[in-house]
Design a protein around this motif. Structure first.
Motif, mmCIF file in Angstrom:
data_model
loop_
_atom_site.group_PDB
_atom_site.id
_atom_site.type_symbol
_atom_site.label_atom_id
_atom_site.label_comp_id
_atom_site.label_asym_id
_atom_site.label_seq_id
_atom_site.Cartn_x
_atom_site.Cartn_y
_atom_site.Cartn_z
ATOM 1 N N THR A 19 -15.147 -6.539 -19.238
ATOM 2 C CA THR A 19 -16.348 -6.833 -19.150
ATOM 3 C C THR A 19 -16.636 -7.326 -17.678
ATOM 4 O O THR A 19 -17.722 -6.936 -17.259
ATOM 5 C CB THR A 19 -16.845 -8.103 -20.173
ATOM 6 N N THR A 21 -14.924 -6.265 -14.975
ATOM 7 C CA THR A 21 -15.091 -5.193 -14.258
ATOM 8 C C THR A 21 -16.363 -4.396 -14.154
ATOM 9 O O THR A 21 -16.847 -4.044 -13.125
ATOM 10 C CB THR A 21 -13.913 -4.093 -14.800
ATOM 11 N N ALA A 22 -16.883 -4.417 -15.284
ATOM 12 C CA ALA A 22 -18.299 -3.663 -15.397
ATOM 13 C C ALA A 22 -19.493 -4.578 -14.518
ATOM 14 O O ALA A 22 -19.989 -4.024 -13.816
ATOM 15 C CB ALA A 22 -18.786 -3.591 -16.944
ATOM 16 N N ILE A 23 -19.387 -5.999 -14.792
ATOM 17 C CA ILE A 23 -20.019 -6.663 -14.048
ATOM 18 C C ILE A 23 -20.091 -6.530 -12.638
ATOM 19 O O ILE A 23 -21.044 -6.420 -11.677
ATOM 20 C CB ILE A 23 -20.246 -7.851 -14.454
ATOM 21 N N HIS A 25 -18.523 -4.319 -10.692
ATOM 22 C CA HIS A 25 -18.899 -2.722 -10.306
ATOM 23 C C HIS A 25 -20.379 -2.471 -10.156
ATOM 24 O O HIS A 25 -21.016 -2.015 -9.289
ATOM 25 C CB HIS A 25 -18.263 -1.832 -11.252
ATOM 26 N N GLU A 26 -21.216 -3.111 -11.084
ATOM 27 C CA GLU A 26 -22.744 -2.975 -10.798
ATOM 28 C C GLU A 26 -23.220 -3.834 -9.787
ATOM 29 O O GLU A 26 -24.351 -3.636 -9.349
ATOM 30 C CB GLU A 26 -23.237 -3.743 -12.081
ATOM 31 N N ASN A 27 -22.294 -4.767 -8.911
ATOM 32 C CA ASN A 27 -23.107 -5.574 -8.274
ATOM 33 C C ASN A 27 -22.208 -5.146 -6.844
ATOM 34 O O ASN A 27 -22.202 -5.850 -5.756
ATOM 35 C CB ASN A 27 -22.567 -7.160 -8.339
ATOM 36 N N GLY A 28 -21.699 -3.787 -6.797
ATOM 37 C CA GLY A 28 -21.068 -3.396 -5.498
ATOM 38 C C GLY A 28 -19.726 -3.589 -5.121
ATOM 39 O O GLY A 28 -19.567 -3.141 -4.080
ATOM 40 N N TYR A 29 -19.109 -4.100 -5.940
ATOM 41 C CA TYR A 29 -17.532 -4.543 -5.697
ATOM 42 C C TYR A 29 -16.730 -3.366 -6.266
ATOM 43 O O TYR A 29 -16.913 -2.376 -7.240
ATOM 44 C CB TYR A 29 -17.163 -5.590 -6.335
ATOM 45 N N THR A 30 -15.558 -2.944 -5.641
ATOM 46 C CA THR A 30 -14.600 -2.130 -5.982
ATOM 47 C C THR A 30 -13.764 -3.057 -6.646
ATOM 48 O O THR A 30 -13.102 -3.938 -6.256
ATOM 49 C CB THR A 30 -13.859 -1.407 -5.027
#
Length: 63
Positions: A19, A21-23, A25-30
């Motif tokens: 969960t 990770t998905a958040i 990733h959606e905000n531009g993080y790797t």
């Protein structure tokens, strides 16, 4: 593309790590997985997320 490590988040449950990770990733993080031994015998493990930010992206976003 230069990635800078921003943080490490220790999260025990796999579902919670997914969960977060998905958040992120959606905000531009790797985001990448990590694990390390908490005891010398290695029977207890610490599962965590490694969070990175792209330097080039900061320039594009004005941040």
């Amino acid at each position: 593309m230069a990635l800078n490590k921003v943080a490490e988040l220790s999260i025990a449950k796999l579902e919670d790590r997914k969960t977060v990770t998905a958040i992120l990733h959606e905000n531009g993080y790797t985001v990448g997985p990590g694990k390390r031994r908490l005891t010398p015998t290695g029977k207890t493990m610490d599962y965590y997320l490694k969070i990175y930010r792209d330097n080039d992206q900061e320039t594009l976003c004005g941040g």
